[in-house]
Design an enzyme around this catalytic site. Structure first.
Site, PDB file in Angstrom:
ATOM      1  N   HIS A 168       8.915 -16.085 -11.855  1.00  0.00           N
ATOM      2  CA  HIS A 168       7.941 -14.987 -11.883  1.00  0.00           C
ATOM      3  C   HIS A 168       8.575 -13.629 -12.153  1.00  0.00           C
ATOM      4  O   HIS A 168       8.022 -12.606 -11.787  1.00  0.00           O
ATOM      5  CB  HIS A 168       7.135 -14.935 -10.581  1.00  0.00           C
ATOM      6  N   LYS A 205      -0.736   4.264  -4.905  1.00  0.00           N
ATOM      7  CA  LYS A 205       0.039   3.023  -4.846  1.00  0.00           C
ATOM      8  C   LYS A 205       0.872   2.823  -6.111  1.00  0.00           C
ATOM      9  O   LYS A 205       1.416   1.736  -6.316  1.00  0.00           O
ATOM     10  CB  LYS A 205      -0.893   1.834  -4.660  1.00  0.00           C
ATOM     11  N   ARG A 213     -13.766  -8.147   1.211  1.00  0.00           N
ATOM     12  CA  ARG A 213     -12.476  -7.973   1.877  1.00  0.00           C
ATOM     13  C   ARG A 213     -12.672  -8.050   3.387  1.00  0.00           C
ATOM     14  O   ARG A 213     -13.695  -7.598   3.913  1.00  0.00           O
ATOM     15  CB  ARG A 213     -11.863  -6.609   1.544  1.00  0.00           C
ATOM     16  N   GLU A 268       0.876  -1.171   0.000  1.00  0.00           N
ATOM     17  CA  GLU A 268       0.000   0.000   0.000  1.00  0.00           C
ATOM     18  C   GLU A 268       0.911   1.218   0.000  1.00  0.00           C
ATOM     19  O   GLU A 268       2.113   1.097  -0.238  1.00  0.00           O
ATOM     20  CB  GLU A 268      -0.934  -0.037   1.213  1.00  0.00           C
TER      21      GLU A 268
END
Length: 282
Positions: free
Chosen positions: A97, A59, A272, A3
């Site tokens: 990744h 962000k 959430r 965040e």
DNA sequence: GCATTACCCTGAAAGC
DNA sequence: TGCTTTCAGGGTAATG
């Protein structure tokens, strides 16, 4: 989960080793992140370009670069859930990744790599002149660490919304940078329930909320962010703010507010988790 | 305008 | 032990 404080920490750790460097090559994995990564556009914009600045908005990480052929450019990057920027030697093993590799000049670590297991992140590039009108940046609200984020602004904004505070604060189009962790923490500090309707927040409570948002963000930045599992900065360093959390991830545990004997509850809002103390958050 | 749901994705944890 | 299922979440889009 990156965040605002985590992205700010990443920007600060990237800056000293990236600004002033020249990009010599760009390689991508070919796998789409949240949106496809346009390798051709990145190469055209960045190969031969010098990095002028690394800043954060909400962000997002914004990399400004100037290219002798393509002019001023802005790379707009989002870390999603598990995105990381890491420096590496050119011949260092490429970890799984890895979705983008930026080969740099020889004045420091030779590569900046973007690694993102869940591929919820994003990397796009725009001409600097039009970047503000991009899909990503044009919809962002006020950054809570900017001067524009005032108590008066927050009060006015709250008055326009009938949504609950949790949804209101997560809305990047209003306040850019808060995610689940810091919304939970800020509401706890402000003694406000995540279920309270935004337009029913009193003037005094808005004052507390404004201060709480600033406080939880600034504390976390001082702690170099919250590391639960994936998050590290560009130096690979973990943050320590997880030790400073009052409610997030603490379901069933005693509320840490001074004098409060409540127990932290978890509810689901908008899919959430919200963590809060029902005793002193109203 | 707002709430709800699904989707993208992988890895960790839980369940069997 | 090993397999399967569930869950986590930021942002977006579709639906009601």
């Amino acid at each position: 989960m990156p965040e605002l404080p985590e992205v700010e920490t990443v920007a600060r750790s990237l800056r000293p080793r990236l600004v002033g460097r020249e990009v010599q090559a760009v390689e991508t994995s070919g796998l789409a992140l949240r949106r496809p990564v346009d390798q051709r556009a990145l190469r055209k914009a960045l190969v031969g370009a010098r990095v002028d600045s690394v800043v954060r908005r909400g962000k997002y990480l914004l990399f400004a670069a100037s290219s002798p052929t393509a002019g001023a450019q802005l790379v707009v990057a989002h870390l999603g859930m598990t995105g990381r920027f890491v420096f590496a030697d050119h011949d260092a093993p490429v970890e799984p990744h890895t979705h983008a590799r930026f080969l740099l000049d020889d004045k420091g670590p030779r590569e900046l790599r973007y690694v993102d297991a869940r591929r919820f992140g994003q990397i796009a590039v725009y001409p600097a002149a039009t970047a503000e009108r991009s899909d990503e940046l044009s919809v962002l609200g006020v950054d809570p660490l900017e001067p524009a984020f005032t108590v008066a602004w927050l009060r006015a904004e709250l008055a326009t919304s009938r949504r609950d505070l949790k949804s209101f604060l997560l809305d990047q189009g209003r306040i850019a940078g808060l995610g689940n962790i810091y919304v939970c923490e800020a509401l706890h500090h402000a003694r406000l329930s995540p279920r309270r309707r935004a337009d029913r927040v009193t003037s005094d409570a808005a004052l507390r909320l404004h201060a709480a948002i600033r406080e939880v963000l600034e504390t976390s930045i001082a702690n170099r962010g919250t590391s639960f599992s994936d998050y590290v900065d560009a130096d690979g360093e973990l943050g320590s703010n997880q030790e400073a959390l009052f409610v997030y991830g603490r379901e069933g545990e005693r509320c840490r507010a001074p004098g409060c004997r409540g127990t932290v509850r978890r509810i689901v809002q908008g899919g959430r988790s919200s963590f809060f103390c029902p005793v002193h958050q109203r």
